[in-house]
Scaffold this active site. Structure first.
Site, PDB file in Angstrom:
ATOM      1  N   ARG A 158      45.315  36.103  24.333  1.00  0.00           N
ATOM      2  CA  ARG A 158      44.004  36.760  24.470  1.00  0.00           C
ATOM      3  C   ARG A 158      44.066  37.757  25.626  1.00  0.00           C
ATOM      4  NH1 ARG A 158      43.230  35.472  28.956  1.00  0.00           N
ATOM      5  NH2 ARG A 158      41.398  36.790  29.117  1.00  0.00           N
ATOM      6  N   GLY A 159      42.965  38.521  25.776  1.00  0.00           N
ATOM      7  CA  GLY A 159      42.946  39.610  26.753  1.00  0.00           C
ATOM      8  C   GLY A 159      43.335  40.883  26.009  1.00  0.00           C
ATOM      9  N   ALA A 160      42.582  41.955  26.253  1.00  0.00           N
ATOM     10  CA  ALA A 160      42.743  43.172  25.447  1.00  0.00           C
ATOM     11  C   ALA A 160      44.190  43.690  25.409  1.00  0.00           C
ATOM     12  CB  ALA A 160      41.772  44.239  25.948  1.00  0.00           C
ATOM     13  N   ARG A 220      40.377  40.356  15.565  1.00  0.00           N
ATOM     14  CA  ARG A 220      39.307  40.498  16.559  1.00  0.00           C
ATOM     15  C   ARG A 220      38.909  41.971  16.624  1.00  0.00           C
ATOM     16  NH1 ARG A 220      40.109  37.567  22.223  1.00  0.00           N
ATOM     17  NH2 ARG A 220      37.834  37.511  22.072  1.00  0.00           N
ATOM     18  N   GLN A 255      37.357  31.112  30.394  1.00  0.00           N
ATOM     19  CA  GLN A 255      38.568  31.816  30.836  1.00  0.00           C
ATOM     20  C   GLN A 255      38.633  31.948  32.362  1.00  0.00           C
ATOM     21  OE1 GLN A 255      36.510  32.785  28.414  1.00  0.00           O
ATOM     22  NE2 GLN A 255      37.525  33.983  26.842  1.00  0.00           N
ATOM     23  N   ASP A 272      37.390  45.552  27.548  1.00  0.00           N
ATOM     24  CA  ASP A 272      38.036  45.578  26.224  1.00  0.00           C
ATOM     25  C   ASP A 272      37.942  46.935  25.542  1.00  0.00           C
ATOM     26  OD1 ASP A 272      37.552  42.664  26.801  1.00  0.00           O
ATOM     27  OD2 ASP A 272      38.761  42.586  24.974  1.00  0.00           O
ATOM     28  N   ASN A 321      32.909  44.272  27.714  1.00  0.00           N
ATOM     29  CA  ASN A 321      33.759  43.225  28.303  1.00  0.00           C
ATOM     30  C   ASN A 321      33.138  41.869  27.988  1.00  0.00           C
ATOM     31  OD1 ASN A 321      36.085  42.467  29.865  1.00  0.00           O
ATOM     32  ND2 ASN A 321      34.683  41.809  31.468  1.00  0.00           N
ATOM     33  N   LYS A 322      33.813  40.837  28.426  1.00  0.00           N
ATOM     34  CA  LYS A 322      33.377  39.466  28.154  1.00  0.00           C
ATOM     35  C   LYS A 322      31.891  39.290  28.392  1.00  0.00           C
ATOM     36  CE  LYS A 322      35.245  36.845  26.803  1.00  0.00           C
ATOM     37  NZ  LYS A 322      35.187  36.660  25.339  1.00  0.00           N
TER      38      LYS A 322
HETATM   39  O1  MRU Z   1      37.816  37.010  24.765  1.00  0.00           O
HETATM   40  P1  MRU Z   1      38.925  37.334  25.739  1.00  0.00           P
HETATM   41  O2  MRU Z   1      39.321  36.180  26.587  1.00  0.00           O
HETATM   42  O3  MRU Z   1      40.098  37.989  25.051  1.00  0.00           O
HETATM   43  O4  MRU Z   1      38.232  38.401  26.670  1.00  0.00           O
HETATM   44  C1  MRU Z   1      38.959  38.974  27.689  1.00  0.00           C
HETATM   45  C2  MRU Z   1      38.195  39.876  28.553  1.00  0.00           C
HETATM   46  O5  MRU Z   1      37.015  40.060  28.395  1.00  0.00           O
HETATM   47  C3  MRU Z   1      38.972  40.635  29.560  1.00  0.00           C
HETATM   48  O6  MRU Z   1      38.174  40.983  30.639  1.00  0.00           O
HETATM   49  C4  MRU Z   1      39.497  41.918  28.926  1.00  0.00           C
HETATM   50  O7  MRU Z   1      40.158  41.666  27.722  1.00  0.00           O
HETATM   51  C5  MRU Z   1      40.393  42.652  29.821  1.00  0.00           C
HETATM   52  S1  MRU Z   1      41.928  41.829  30.051  1.00  0.00           S
HETATM   53  C6  MRU Z   1      42.765  42.797  31.134  1.00  0.00           C
END
Ligand code: MRU
Length: 370
Positions: A67-69, A110, A217, A258, A268-269
């Protein structure tokens, strides 16, 4: 899906110097699988998974084992190589059709992070540029391209971290949201990168981490990364951000993202936009960190960004010994929200620090493939 021994992690992107470094995505030694660190099990268990079936690779993104963009973009590029290696295509036309089908399938996992579709399209373009070569050569070249994407991300994270470090002073209080560290990217991470770099340079900070409901997270991953790096931090529940800011404990919010729209709105999250509103109220700086590959010229404003909706069980059941709400109760579970660009002090990219007006400052930093 196969579990593998953690000792096998050494044959990936090379020796990683810092004790907090992780190899979250790599090829197996024979190149026929992608190996990931299963992020759903952290911090309790460090387990690597070896994946080679298209469905398992797709599910790894959906279930957020990776996970994470930036990390899901890198993972998808690796996954495309593995799936392409299984193609039974008799000629280039059939092979290219297989690659496109695989790209569409992975991309459906996603919707919000632009990095996923961007890296998939980059791999498809790469294949399109190699018409005429034998298929085995194209697959070899795809592997190099995927590793190049990862290498570029490492460089971008380091550059972001260096720019971010210029915003920090010894003793600053920094609030983080979700996880934008090494697990979500490559090496330093984005929003966590300056904090890791500050530690290396002897700059002491007071880091507060929002737990980040519902998938935690912040609690599970960000505190784990900071703790591994020897950086003390304080975990708070998401609804405590206001009191912590009101007590003057926070100088800046550091968050990843993201997708950045052309006007500087940022997805973002979920919960990030609330923190930005609080930050404005309390006069706290609000910084967003991202590689230039997260800027999406295709989204004019945040209204154009699709927000992922996830299963109600994440709110009602996960991480609890028994369900915490009646099973019939309805849930609304958007995984992201959009922060209005007017609430953002600056967007820190690998190419530099963008300040408002974002239409102008971001234009300079469009990713070269646009
Ligand atoms: O749903 P996730 O855990 O993939 O969400 C991640 C985030 O919101 C991060 O802040 C984003 O992807 C940036 S990661 C460098």
């Amino acid at each position: 899906m196969v579990d593998i021994d953690t000792d096998q992690q050494v044959d990936g992107i090379g020796a990683l110097p810092q004790k907090w470094s992780v190899e979250n995505v790599r090829f197996s030694a024979d190149g026929a699988s992608v190996v990931i660190l299963d992020q759903t099990l952290l911090p309790g268990e460090t387990k690597y998974l070896k994946l080679n079936k298209a469905q398992d690779l797709h599910e790894a993104i959906v279930d957020m084992r990776v996970r994470g963009a930036p990390a899901i973009g890198i993972f998808a590029a690796f996954a495309m190589c593995v799936i392409a290696g299984q193609s039974k295509a008799k000629d280039y036309i059939e092979f290219k059709a297989d690659v496109m089908k695989c790209g569409d399938y992975l991309n459906s996992a996603r919707p919000t992070a632009v990095n996923l579709s961007r890296q998939i399209r980059r791999m498809e373009k790469h294949v399109a540029s190699m018409e005429g070569l034998p298929i085995y050569r194209i697959i070899e070249s795809m592997r190099c391209e995927a590793e190049e994407i990862q290498r570029e991300d490492i460089e971008m994270c380091l550059a972001i971290s260096k720019y971010g470090l210029t915003l920090l002073h010894s003793g600053d209080g920094v609030l983080t949201q979700c996880n934008a560290g090494p697990l979500a990217t490559s090496l330093y991470g984005t929003a966590l990168g300056p904090i890791l770099l500050a530690r290396e340079r002897g700059v002491d900070l007071n880091v507060f981490c929002c737990e980040t409901r519902p998938l935690l997270q912040g609690a599970r991953l960000t505190t784990y990364e900071l703790d591994t790096a020897g950086i003390g931090c304080t975990l708070i529940c998401d609804n405590m951000a206001s009191i912590v800011m009101s007590e003057g404990k926070i100088d800046a919010v550091f968050t990843g993202c993201d997708r950045v729209a052309r006007n500087g709105d940022v997805a973002n999250k979920v919960g990030t936009s609330g923190l930005a509103i609080l930050a404005k109220h309390y006069g706290v700086k609000f910084y967003v960190f991202c590689p230039s590959s997260t800027i999406d010229p295709g989204s004019a404003t945040g209204d154009n960004i699709e927000i992922e909706q996830r299963e109600p069980e994440e709110i009602k059941e996960m991480f609890f010994k028994s369900p915490i709400a009646p099973s019939r109760v309805k849930c609304y579970n958007p995984a992201f929200d959009v922060t209005d660009n007017r609430l953002i002090t600056a967007i820190i990219t690998d190419k530099g620090i963008c300040e408002p007006p974002y239409y102008e400052s971001l234009t300079k930093f469009w990713h070269p493939s646009e």
